[in-house]
Scaffold this motif. Structure first.
Motif, PDB file in Angstrom:
ATOM      1  N   ARG A   1      56.137  31.921  -3.968  1.00 50.06           N
ATOM      2  CA  ARG A   1      55.077  30.930  -3.820  1.00 50.06           C
ATOM      3  C   ARG A   1      53.721  31.594  -4.017  1.00 50.06           C
ATOM      4  O   ARG A   1      53.604  32.816  -3.960  1.00 50.06           O
TER       5      ARG A   1
ATOM      6  N   GLU B   1      49.328  31.050  -3.117  1.00 48.37           N
ATOM      7  CA  GLU B   1      48.311  30.358  -2.337  1.00 48.37           C
ATOM      8  C   GLU B   1      46.974  31.058  -2.533  1.00 48.37           C
ATOM      9  O   GLU B   1      46.923  32.222  -2.920  1.00 48.37           O
TER      10      GLU B   1
ATOM     11  N   LYS C   1      43.598  32.586  -0.972  1.00 49.55           N
ATOM     12  CA  LYS C   1      42.992  33.153   0.234  1.00 49.55           C
ATOM     13  C   LYS C   1      41.529  33.406  -0.110  1.00 49.55           C
ATOM     14  O   LYS C   1      41.192  34.428  -0.702  1.00 49.55           O
TER      15      LYS C   1
ATOM     16  N   VAL D   1      45.541  26.478  -7.238  1.00 44.75           N
ATOM     17  CA  VAL D   1      46.954  26.393  -6.869  1.00 44.75           C
ATOM     18  C   VAL D   1      47.231  24.941  -6.481  1.00 44.75           C
ATOM     19  O   VAL D   1      47.148  24.577  -5.310  1.00 44.75           O
TER      20      VAL D   1
ATOM     21  N   ALA E   1      52.637  24.995  -4.514  1.00 46.70           N
ATOM     22  CA  ALA E   1      53.045  26.359  -4.160  1.00 46.70           C
ATOM     23  C   ALA E   1      53.703  27.099  -5.318  1.00 46.70           C
ATOM     24  O   ALA E   1      53.752  28.327  -5.313  1.00 46.70           O
TER      25      ALA E   1
END
Length: 181
Positions: free
Chosen positions: A95, A97, A99, A125, A128
């Motif tokens: 997956r 993501e 940050k 994104v 996922a």
């Protein structure tokens, strides 16, 4: 004569092109790109078209003719529309993501893979298993996408890994059981 090189590059409305010798600067609604080209290629702006001509018939100059025109076209397209590459992540537990501005991916390693944000590149994104790399410089966008993909190149047997959207690869069959005895 290069078939690509002899086509003029049409400059859309809202895009400004400045040519200073062999340096071309393109400004548009999405940003500014500047690039210096080989001085053996003559670049001129006539009304709303960029004309690329070669100064000699040497083999190297002939090769640069079409390449220069294509690079200028990519600059104009980049500042007016932008470029994006969509990557699909396939695999159990794989997956991605965001940050902050950095991209963090779980790709089956003992640690998460973090890709630092780069100036001129945006990561998105939407889900996922999908990563969209976008920006105005086509070369930079595709290189960053290729670098991300390099972390998990698609497996030939199960199809796990990072795929370009729309990419199709035939999967290899596994071992045949019970044959040869």
């Amino acid at each position: 004569m290069s078939r690509i090189g002899k086509k003029p590059v049409v400059v859309p409305k809202g895009v400004t092109v400045t040519i200073d010798g062999s340096t071309v600067t393109v400004k548009g609604p999405k940003g500014t790109l500047t690039r210096t080209f080989d001085p053996r290629i003559k670049i001129s702006l006539i009304e709303d078209q960029i004309i690329v001509e070669r100064t000699s018939e040497e083999k190297e100059v002939r090769a640069l003719h079409g390449t220069t025109r294509a690079l200028i076209q990519n600059m104009v397209t980049g500042v007016s529309e932008g470029f994006s590459v969509t990557l699909k992540i396939r695999g159990v537990g794989y997956r991605a993501e965001l940050k902050g501005k950095d991209l963090q991916m779980s790709l089956g390693f003992s640690h998460p893979v973090v890709i630092q944000s780069i100036e001129g590149i945006q990561f998105q994104v939407p889900s996922a298993d999908t990563v969209v790399v976008s920006g105005i410089d086509k070369q930079l966008v595709t290189q960053v996408a290729a670098n991300i993909r390099r972390y998990r190149i698609p497996d030939a047997y199960k199809g796990k890994g990072i795929w370009y959207e729309g990419e199709q690869r035939p999967l290899k069959p596994g071992k045949a059981v019970g044959k040869g005895k």
